[in-house]
Structure formats: structure tokens, C-alpha cells
Design a protein around this motif. Sequence first.
Motif, mmCIF file in Angstrom:
data_model
loop_
_atom_site.group_PDB
_atom_site.id
_atom_site.type_symbol
_atom_site.label_atom_id
_atom_site.label_comp_id
_atom_site.label_asym_id
_atom_site.label_seq_id
_atom_site.Cartn_x
_atom_site.Cartn_y
_atom_site.Cartn_z
ATOM 1 N N VAL A 106 0.752 -1.158 0.072
ATOM 2 C CA VAL A 106 0.121 0.001 -0.043
ATOM 3 C C VAL A 106 0.871 1.240 0.057
ATOM 4 C CG1 VAL A 106 -1.686 1.448 1.370
ATOM 5 C CG2 VAL A 106 -2.074 -1.139 0.930
ATOM 6 N N ALA A 107 1.926 1.204 0.902
ATOM 7 C CA ALA A 107 2.759 2.495 1.226
ATOM 8 C C ALA A 107 3.570 2.590 -0.396
ATOM 9 C CB ALA A 107 3.432 2.346 2.428
ATOM 10 N N TYR A 108 4.071 1.434 -0.732
ATOM 11 C CA TYR A 108 4.821 1.750 -2.046
ATOM 12 C C TYR A 108 3.983 2.039 -3.279
ATOM 13 C CZ TYR A 108 9.032 0.824 -5.041
ATOM 14 O OH TYR A 108 10.005 1.449 -5.811
ATOM 15 N N GLU A 109 2.607 1.555 -3.263
ATOM 16 C CA GLU A 109 1.866 2.025 -4.444
ATOM 17 C C GLU A 109 1.383 3.353 -4.139
ATOM 18 O OE1 GLU A 109 -0.285 1.495 -7.864
ATOM 19 O OE2 GLU A 109 1.185 0.140 -6.991
ATOM 20 N N VAL A 110 1.333 3.903 -3.231
ATOM 21 C CA VAL A 110 0.843 5.559 -3.030
ATOM 22 C C VAL A 110 2.241 6.264 -3.031
ATOM 23 C CG1 VAL A 110 -0.063 7.101 -1.318
ATOM 24 C CG2 VAL A 110 -1.059 4.819 -1.505
ATOM 25 N N PHE A 111 3.131 5.994 -2.373
ATOM 26 C CA PHE A 111 4.317 7.037 -2.666
ATOM 27 C C PHE A 111 5.392 6.663 -3.737
ATOM 28 C CE2 PHE A 111 2.869 7.061 1.877
ATOM 29 C CZ PHE A 111 2.324 8.173 1.977
ATOM 30 N N ASP A 157 -6.052 4.834 4.099
ATOM 31 C CA ASP A 157 -6.642 5.801 4.439
ATOM 32 C C ASP A 157 -5.392 6.843 4.988
ATOM 33 O OD1 ASP A 157 -9.407 5.200 3.962
ATOM 34 O OD2 ASP A 157 -9.344 3.982 5.739
ATOM 35 N N LEU A 158 -4.585 6.298 5.747
ATOM 36 C CA LEU A 158 -3.343 6.874 6.481
ATOM 37 C C LEU A 158 -2.502 7.603 5.349
ATOM 38 C CD1 LEU A 158 -2.009 8.360 8.622
ATOM 39 C CD2 LEU A 158 -0.852 6.272 9.293
ATOM 40 N N CYS A 159 -2.189 6.832 4.280
ATOM 41 C CA CYS A 159 -1.338 7.070 3.308
ATOM 42 C C CYS A 159 -1.828 8.267 2.461
ATOM 43 C CB CYS A 159 -1.005 5.993 2.293
ATOM 44 S SG CYS A 159 0.181 4.691 3.099
ATOM 45 N N LEU A 160 -3.375 8.284 1.901
ATOM 46 C CA LEU A 160 -4.055 9.311 1.229
ATOM 47 C C LEU A 160 -4.091 10.565 2.112
ATOM 48 C CD1 LEU A 160 -6.775 7.254 -0.462
ATOM 49 C CD2 LEU A 160 -4.824 8.080 -1.464
ATOM 50 N N HIS A 161 -4.014 10.419 3.555
ATOM 51 C CA HIS A 161 -4.035 11.418 4.454
ATOM 52 C C HIS A 161 -2.795 12.406 4.442
ATOM 53 C CE1 HIS A 161 -4.835 13.985 7.920
ATOM 54 N NE2 HIS A 161 -3.611 13.473 8.541
ATOM 55 N N ALA A 184 -4.748 14.416 -3.608
ATOM 56 C CA ALA A 184 -5.007 13.040 -3.124
ATOM 57 C C ALA A 184 -6.417 12.504 -3.501
ATOM 58 C CB ALA A 184 -5.488 13.530 -1.629
ATOM 59 N N ASN A 185 -7.395 13.380 -3.895
ATOM 60 C CA ASN A 185 -8.638 12.472 -4.496
ATOM 61 C C ASN A 185 -8.089 11.832 -5.756
ATOM 62 O OD1 ASN A 185 -10.078 13.541 -2.377
ATOM 63 N ND2 ASN A 185 -10.996 15.219 -3.362
ATOM 64 N N THR A 186 -7.459 12.736 -6.659
ATOM 65 C CA THR A 186 -6.931 11.882 -7.926
ATOM 66 C C THR A 186 -6.180 10.616 -7.649
ATOM 67 O OG1 THR A 186 -6.938 14.192 -8.993
ATOM 68 C CG2 THR A 186 -5.642 12.450 -10.070
ATOM 69 N N VAL A 187 -5.267 10.712 -6.636
ATOM 70 C CA VAL A 187 -4.585 9.438 -6.454
ATOM 71 C C VAL A 187 -5.674 8.498 -6.002
ATOM 72 C CG1 VAL A 187 -3.126 8.308 -4.759
ATOM 73 C CG2 VAL A 187 -2.336 10.739 -5.678
ATOM 74 N N ALA A 188 -6.536 8.550 -5.174
ATOM 75 C CA ALA A 188 -7.761 7.760 -4.579
ATOM 76 C C ALA A 188 -8.243 7.224 -5.823
ATOM 77 C CB ALA A 188 -8.588 8.349 -3.830
ATOM 78 N N PRO A 207 -11.994 5.024 -1.625
ATOM 79 C CA PRO A 207 -12.900 6.121 -1.354
ATOM 80 C C PRO A 207 -11.722 7.041 -1.220
ATOM 81 C CG PRO A 207 -13.687 4.103 -0.052
ATOM 82 C CD PRO A 207 -12.497 4.089 -0.741
ATOM 83 N N PRO A 208 -11.926 8.651 -1.625
ATOM 84 C CA PRO A 208 -11.164 9.611 -1.452
ATOM 85 C C PRO A 208 -10.701 10.020 -0.223
ATOM 86 C CG PRO A 208 -13.215 10.400 -2.528
ATOM 87 C CD PRO A 208 -13.179 8.941 -2.162
ATOM 88 N N HIS A 209 -11.705 9.893 0.753
ATOM 89 C CA HIS A 209 -11.457 10.520 2.195
ATOM 90 C C HIS A 209 -12.248 9.529 2.906
ATOM 91 C CE1 HIS A 209 -10.230 12.806 5.560
ATOM 92 N NE2 HIS A 209 -11.383 12.906 6.015
#
Length: 328
Positions: free
Chosen positions: A19-24, A161-165, A176-180, A186-188
Motif C-alpha cells: 500500500v505504502a509503495y503504491e501510494v508513494f 486511508d492514512l497514506c492518502l491523508h 489526494a482525490n486523484t490518487v484515490a 474512497p477519496p477520504h
Amino acid sequence: MGTVALAVTDGMLHFELSVAYEVFGADLSRLADPWYDVTVCGPDPVRFGRFRMEPDHGLDRLPDADMVIVPGWADVDVDPPAELVDAVRAAHEAGARVASLCTGAFVLAAAGLLDGRRATTHWAHTDVLAARYPRVEVDPDVLYVDNGSVLTSAGKAAAMDLCLHLVRLDHGSAIANTVARRLVVPPHRAGGQAQFVTAPVPALDDRASPGSGPHSGGGYPVAELLAWATERLDQALTVEDLARRAHMSSRNLGRHFRAVTGTTPLQWLLTQRIRRAQELLETTGDSVDAIAEATGMGTATTLRRHFNRTIGVPPDTYRRTFRTSRGR
């Protein structure tokens, strides 16, 4: 922003790491430039489940990062490796923002970073965390906790959720919404939302049958109702409007709604309006009056009151602060 170090060790949970690697770690410089520069730090090699990986650097490189992410690991019955604990503590002392995903909170607690602070972890392990580290204020009923330089999340989906936060803090709601949307999540979800609910979640195909009355316990899919309402945030929607759309009584809707979202229809609506207002403040030059109308708040006074109470600053201040932060 800057460098993100993923702190890995034997026996970690690969879902949270992924999850972390996919987001960042994904190249999203088209959304924000610069994006994050991700490095994986850990002993060489690292084994988790059936997988094996070669980290980019040793744990001694953690203090060089701007942000350190600590995924969880499976065996919480043993103390986390001292080498990992020391490296995470050193990174925080060097000024890094440190975030744990799921049972990674045990590493932060062992490093003393959660002493006197509120924190969370997967609900199945909150009692263990509280008993082992009595100086930590463990909250089992939230998705994540943001203490500024130290953040913790519950398990699995809450890690996302935390990574998007974190992305929202660094780059704003719009990105953040675009990444979601890219990740189809869910965006948030607010950090204070419950980790789990005991009421059964209605099936997505459990629709109201012909002739079912407004007080039927039946079933318009709540997920569809959320999508319908999200497209109409500029309208003065009420709980009664949502109940009518769902072919339920307001009381029955509230029960189904809480089972799915962990909150009430009215609070959910308010949260979505505030998030939309944040996005418009970040991405447009529209006046506060125009944004109040576009988000269904009605007047600038109403928007300012709810925005200030929810975000902590007035809309105009939020816009200036966000743009100044992005400029830097």
C-alpha cells in the motif's frame, strides 16, 4: 514531501508495505512535481511470508529521510527488532515525520514515540498494545491518529486511508482525490471513523422490491446512495431527501448508513461538503460565497462556521496557507 523511507524487516506484513509503495512509490510527477522519492531500508535480505526482497539501503539510512513509514508485521507477541526501533527513534529525532501502518505501531511504541500520545493499531491488537505500553493512549475505535510528526493507523484498508491523508497534507485534497481515483478507493475517510461495526452491512444488490414502503427494512444500496449524493453536493440535500431516495424511513436509513460508513447521514454530508470546499479553495479562485453555493452550504457565513470548526482555520486562511505551502 521529499524522501520517503519504508522501514522493512523480517516477518513484516506485505499488504501494508505494498500500500505504502503504491501510494508513494508510483511515478505521479504528472500530478505534483516533485513527487515523493521512495527508498526501502532494512537488513539484507528481508523475508516476509513466501517473499524475499533486497532493500535499497540499511536501516542506518532512515534518519536521512523526510518521512519514515513503518509497515506492520505478523508476530506482535515478540518485541520488535532493536535495530529497527533504534533507527526509527533516530529518524524522528533527526526531524522525520514517522507513520506506522497496522501493527507497525508496536515499533513506534517501543521507540518511545507514542508515550503520552494517542495512537491506534489493528483492533485485534489494541489490548496488547495498551498492556505492553501503558504510557500510550490507545484508541481502538479510529482508523488513524495524526499527532503531527507521529501518525498511526489501524489495519489493512486503514493503511490506505492514512497514506492518502499524508498525500492530502503534502499536496492538498484535489491531488489526494486523484490518487484515490487511480487506486479505485474512497477519496477520504476521516481518521475518527470507527474501525469496524457490528451491524450487518446490506448486500449491494439488496434493492427495494416493488411495493416496499418507506419504512421497509429493505434495501437501496447505500453505496449507490453515496454516489448519488456526492454528485449533488451543490443542492440543499437533507436526511429526508436521502431517505426518500433510498425508499426508507429516516431512522432506517440512519441504521443502514452507520453500518456502511460508521457515521450518520448528516455528518457524512457535512464532511463531503467540507472536502469539496477544500478542493475548490485549492484549485480555483472562486469566492467563498461561490464555493458556499457550489457545496450546498448556502451562505459564506455557514461555510466559514463549519469549515473553521472542522479544519481549524477559516476558508481564506486555508487557501493562503495551502498556496504558500505549495509554493515552497
